[in-house]
Design an enzyme around this catalytic site. Structure first.
Site, short mmCIF file in Angstrom:
data_model
loop_
_atom_site.label_atom_id
_atom_site.label_comp_id
_atom_site.label_asym_id
_atom_site.label_seq_id
_atom_site.Cartn_x
_atom_site.Cartn_y
_atom_site.Cartn_z
N HIS A 364 0.80 -1.23 0.00
CA HIS A 364 0.00 0.00 0.00
C HIS A 364 0.83 1.27 0.00
O HIS A 364 0.27 2.35 0.18
CB HIS A 364 -0.91 0.06 1.23
CG HIS A 364 -1.98 -0.96 1.25
ND1 HIS A 364 -3.25 -0.74 0.79
CD2 HIS A 364 -1.96 -2.25 1.69
CE1 HIS A 364 -3.98 -1.83 0.95
NE2 HIS A 364 -3.21 -2.77 1.49
N LYS A 555 -8.48 13.52 4.52
CA LYS A 555 -7.60 12.34 4.51
C LYS A 555 -6.61 12.50 5.66
O LYS A 555 -6.53 13.58 6.26
CB LYS A 555 -6.86 12.22 3.18
CG LYS A 555 -6.17 13.54 2.74
CD LYS A 555 -5.52 13.41 1.37
CE LYS A 555 -6.48 13.55 0.23
NZ LYS A 555 -6.48 12.46 -0.71
N ARG A 556 -5.84 11.47 5.95
CA ARG A 556 -4.80 11.61 6.97
C ARG A 556 -3.95 12.84 6.65
O ARG A 556 -3.72 13.14 5.48
CB ARG A 556 -3.86 10.40 6.95
CG ARG A 556 -4.36 9.19 7.65
CD ARG A 556 -3.26 8.16 7.86
NE ARG A 556 -2.67 7.67 6.64
CZ ARG A 556 -1.37 7.74 6.34
NH1 ARG A 556 -0.51 8.31 7.17
NH2 ARG A 556 -0.90 7.24 5.21
N LYS A 561 0.77 14.21 1.16
CA LYS A 561 -0.58 14.47 0.66
C LYS A 561 -0.79 15.97 0.40
O LYS A 561 -1.74 16.38 -0.24
CB LYS A 561 -1.62 13.93 1.63
CG LYS A 561 -1.55 12.39 1.79
CD LYS A 561 -2.60 11.85 2.74
CE LYS A 561 -2.41 10.39 3.11
NZ LYS A 561 -3.09 9.44 2.21
N THR A 663 -8.55 6.47 -2.01
CA THR A 663 -9.89 5.91 -2.16
C THR A 663 -10.94 7.00 -1.92
O THR A 663 -12.06 6.92 -2.44
CB THR A 663 -10.13 4.75 -1.18
OG1 THR A 663 -9.60 5.12 0.10
CG2 THR A 663 -9.45 3.48 -1.65
N LYS A 667 -14.71 8.13 -3.73
CA LYS A 667 -15.97 8.46 -3.05
C LYS A 667 -16.48 9.82 -3.52
O LYS A 667 -17.68 10.02 -3.76
CB LYS A 667 -15.76 8.48 -1.53
CG LYS A 667 -15.39 7.11 -0.97
CD LYS A 667 -14.85 7.17 0.46
CE LYS A 667 -14.07 5.90 0.78
NZ LYS A 667 -13.23 6.00 1.98
C1 H2P Z 1 -2.98 3.85 2.18
C2 H2P Z 1 -2.38 4.54 0.96
C3 H2P Z 1 -3.48 4.97 -0.01
C4 H2P Z 1 -4.32 3.76 -0.41
C5 H2P Z 1 -4.81 3.05 0.86
C6 H2P Z 1 -5.54 1.77 0.52
C7 H2P Z 1 -1.91 3.36 3.12
O1 H2P Z 1 -3.94 4.68 2.83
O2 H2P Z 1 -1.60 5.64 1.33
O3 H2P Z 1 -2.93 5.55 -1.16
O4 H2P Z 1 -5.43 4.15 -1.17
O5 H2P Z 1 -3.73 2.71 1.72
O6 H2P Z 1 -4.80 0.99 -0.36
P1 H2P Z 1 -3.86 5.99 3.75
O7 H2P Z 1 -2.78 6.85 3.24
O8 H2P Z 1 -5.21 6.66 3.62
O9 H2P Z 1 -3.62 5.54 5.15
#
Ligand code: H2P
Length: 821
Positions: A364, A555-556, A561, A663, A667
């Site tokens: 991820h 988002k976080r 970001k 994601t 949405k």
């Molecule tokens: C993470 C990634 C996102 C990805 C999500 C799910 C870790 O989420 O950074 O790009 O869409 O996993 O695969 P997040 O940054 O929101 O904690």
């Protein structure tokens, strides 16, 4: 099952629902309608709805058992489920009936649903993805079980005090959780610490035994996960740690009363709290224990199921396909080897075959600092047997590498499961790659970059293992439940099959040119904005104009970001308005939400910057309410459900090559917001699907980022050569937004001017110009609305049902196994 709901699976009547609800109020909550609190009413309703799901749940379990269905086991340290009540009522197909039944009792469904404490058992996208996947698996009738941790405290509750984030514990269980059922009879024992010893078994074979320092019990808590209008209810099984012996009598008898319960307390610490992302090293040991704990519980549970079905453990991979959601459960590779070799006496080679065919790994992140690795010393202390197993896996693996790449020593050290470049570490991503039959990224670009960069050496070894599965989100929660107005409008136009088969949302396209439909679409967006404006006022005291453009970034909070890039734009607009008070600007409301990891100071400073700029801009009469900046505290699934439907513009502005997928971007798109974004993560595919007219593109591409970095990047050039950017940075640096305190934002601004690791200064002008294009488009309401409809109509790819079908086909090789009624 509650008698009032009938004994078969046919859906209850309104009268039946009312009776069941009143029964639960009396027999479960022990209250009458007259004296019940809102929580009592919520609990009674939750139990009533749970009852409606139980028979499907039991039938699903027996059907899987009878058919020996191959099951997907989704292992994830996080499941950010969001509130259950609304979603369960929706998936049962009972929304109208339940609302009516509750209304007939003089109560309001939404009011009761708002009582639910959301289980915040995740940090952000990763945990929410797991929740969407669990919904899709059930809706597609694929046999599956989600395994995770039942944290007593989820992600912290965020408040904003004097503009700063303040963390409070999230006591989500304080009123109990009506959606879970404890199964003490399936508890398992987990070992930790200690040492290993060798022995010879009865057959004269040389074996290893783990002599742990302590053991804890893992107790499963199950929640039914009902698919959307199908007969399938899968299970989410979360583990809680308990002491094997709650009370130590010998200690008690010696008069040490506290000591007698101390084991219980330390054991239970294991599943006390969810770790926020990006935390520093402190408390690491407990996190490793947490990961091992839930993985071992889950694997032991699967073996129990396997053995119960009378299947040999050597066929484990035929019974289960295990998906590792990131590296948090990667220790499972070594644990399954331990269980097969040490406990079930399977020979190594066969055990390794089974293991490799069982696991698949999803990555991820491309951020190197986020790739998990454990100091070897710590690892050895907690999991001495697993370290030996990892050494053995590594030795065999490196032999394979040696044969393939003769004489390439540096490749060996790059690929090794142990990082020996300095202090020694165990590399969890390497363990996951070696122990899995499939490896995937979460968007096309991300999967390409994995192959090219982060996992390039593994790609060279096993190109056939690599695949891409672009993320998705469930249209049930993220449209049908969150945006009921849009849902009924769409269903009136094209029928309601799109909720089940989201590819059919494309049938909406022709309506983009239907004036009546467009007018309704626009009115709905406005109603959603009015509703959100009410929430913003209530939670922040800031009044916003629903007729302004709602420009949203939730988002976080993380530097990559680039929430602060949006702030630079706001300050630029503010600066322009101050220089020319009569400037004709499109009124905008900038809405931010998201949590910063408590130990991530820079991210917390970004929150402070947002709120500080907001304080000045919102209260400056010269702005005349044309700009508003709101930071909505405690962004969560619940809050998201109000925000996405009310957004006009979705901010997806990470530096290209940093966001794996995103994601939230999906949405927003489904709810009709247009995107301003970079060519990063799934943005690339969103733009491809919805069309360039629906996507405001700016910034460097990932290629250009690489090239610029290779050439040498000097942010100060951008500062010097761009007058507006210069002014914006100076204004923030001067203390203008921090009551004259020139030190407060200095670390942030100085970094931008000197190193700027996420290249805000490079993308600044392109971003601001692009925002100008957004303004011009927004002024033409009809055109904007048309684009908004097209955008939603073309978002079909981003359903998590599509993602799950991709996994089922390419990775798990499983199909649906419908449960007959
Ligand atoms: C993470 C990634 C996102 C990805 C999500 C799910 C870790 O989420 O950074 O790009 O869409 O996993 O695969 P997040 O940054 O929101 O904690």
């Amino acid at each position: 099952m509650n008698a009032a709901l009938g004994r078969d699976r046919s859906l209850p009547t309104r009268e039946g629902l009312k009776r069941a609800f009143l029964d639960h109020l009396l027999y479960t909550q022990n209250k009458s309608l007259a004296i019940a609190s809102r929580n009592d009413l919520y609990q009674a309703l939750a139990h009533t709805i749970r009852d409606c799901m139980l028979r499907t749940w039991f039938d699903t379990a027996s059907s899987y058992k009878a058919k020996h269905s191959r099951m997907v086991a989704y292992l994830s340290a996080e499941f950010l489920m969001g509130p259950y009540l609304g979603n369960n009522v929706l998936n049962l197909g009972l929304m109208d009936e339940v609302k009516a039944a509750i209304a007939e009792l003089g109560l309001d469904f939404d009011d009761l649903a708002n009582q639910e404490e959301e289980p915040g058992l995740g940090n952000g996208g990763l945990g929410r993805l797991a929740a969407c996947f669990i919904d899709s698996l059930a809706s597609l009738e694929i046999p599956a079980i989600g395994y995770g941790i039942r944290y007593e405290y989820g992600i912290f509750y965020q408040t904003i005090i004097d503009g700063w984030q303040v963390e409070n514990t999230d006591k989500w269980l304080r009123y109990g959780n009506p959606w879970e059922i404890q199964h003490a009879e399936w508890s398992v024992e987990i070992k930790l610490g200690g040492r290993t010893e060798t022995y010879t078994d009865d057959a004269g074979k040389f074996r290893v035994r783990w002599v742990p320092e302590k053991t804890v019990a893992g107790v499963p808590f199950d929640s039914p996960i009902l698919g959307y209008r199908v007969n399938t209810a899968n299970t989410l099984r979360l583990w809680r740690a308990e002491a094997t012996e709650a009370f130590d009598f010998p200690t008690f008898n010696r008069g040490d009363y506290l000591g007698a319960v101390s084991k219980k307390v330390t054991s239970e610490n294991l599943t006390k709290v969810l770790y926020p992302n990006d935390e520093s090293d402190q408390g690491k040991e407990l996190r490793l224990e947490q990961q091992y704990f839930f993985v071992s519980c889950s694997l032991q549970d699967m073996l129990r199921i396997q053995i119960n079905r009378g299947q040999p453990v050597t066929e484990f991979h035929l019974a289960f396909a295990i998906q590792l959601n990131d590296t948090h459960p990667a220790i499972g590779v070594a644990e399954l080897m331990r269980l097969l070799v040490d406990e079930h006496q399977i020979v190594w080679e066969q055990a390794w075959d089974v293991t490799r065919q069982t696991f698949a790994y999803t990555n991820h992140t491309l951020l190197p600092e986020a790739l998990e690795r454990w100091p070897l010393k710590l690892f050895e202390r907690v999991l001495p047997r697993h370290l030996e197993i990892i050494y053995e896996i590594n030795a065999r693996f490196l032999n394979e590498v040696r044969i393939r790449f003769l004489g390439d020593e540096s490749r060996l050290s790059r690929l090794s499961l142990i990082d020996e470049s300095g202090e020694r570490y165990v590399r969890m991503a390497h363990l996951a790659c070696v122990g899995s039959s499939a490896i995937n990224g979460v968007a096309e670009l991300h999967s390409e970059l994995l192959k090219r960069d982060v996992l390039a050496d593994f790609y060279a070894m096993w190109p056939e293992k690599f695949t891409n599965v672009t993320n998705g989100v469930t249209p049930r929660r993220w449209i049908a439940l969150s945006n009921p107005r849009q849902t009924s409008l769409v269903s009136r136009a094209i029928g309601n099959d799109w909720i089940k088969d989201f590819s059919r949302i494309k049938e909406l396209e022709p309506f983009a040119d239907d004036a009546g439909f467009a007018a309704d679409w626009q009115a709905i967006k406005r109603d959603n904005k009015i509703e959100l404006a009410g929430q913003l006022l209530q939670r922040t005291g800031i009044r916003v104009d629903p007729d302004s453009m709602f420009d949203v970034q939730v988002k976080r909070i993380h530097e990559y970001k680039r929430q602060h890039l949006a702030v630079l734009h706001i300050v630029a607009l503010y600066h322009r308005l101050k220089s020319d008070p009569n400037l004709d600007v499109v009124p905008r409301t900038f809405i931010f939400g998201g949590k910063a990891a408590p130990g991530y100071h820079r991210a917390k400073l970004i929150i402070k910057l947002i709120t500080s700029v907001g304080d000045v801009v919102n209260n400056d009469p010269a702005v005349r309410d044309r700009l508003k900046v709101v930071f909505l505290p405690n962004f969560s699934v619940t809050r998201g459900q109000r925000i996405y439907p009310a957004a006009d513009l979705s901010e997806q502005i990470s530096l290209a090559g940093k966001e794996a997928s995103g994601t939230g971007n999906m949405k927003f798109a489904m709810n009709g917001a247009l995107t301003i974004g970079t060519m990063d993560g799934a943005n690339v595919e969103i733009r491809e699907e919805v069309g360039a007219d629906q996507f405001f593109l700016f910034g460097l591409t990932a290629e250009e980022v690489y090239a610029l970095r290779a050439r040498g990047y000097s942010p100060s050039d951008y500062y010097r050569n761009n007058a507006e950017l210069h002014a914006v940075l100076d204004l923030i640096r001067s203390g203008f937004f921090s009551r004259g305190d020139a030190n407060l934002f200095a670390p942030l601004i100085d970094e931008l001017m000197h190193t700027d690791p996420y290249m805000l200064l490079v993308d600044y002008q392109s971003y601001v110009d692009c925002q100008g294009e957004v303004d011009r488009t927004y002024r033409d309401t009809q055109d904007w609305t048309r684009r908004s409809i097209l955008n939603a109509a073309r978002s079909g790819k981003f359903s998590s049902d599509r993602s799950i079908r991709d996994y089922a086909e390419r990775v798990w090789k499983v199909g649906p196994a419908p449960v007959s009624s």
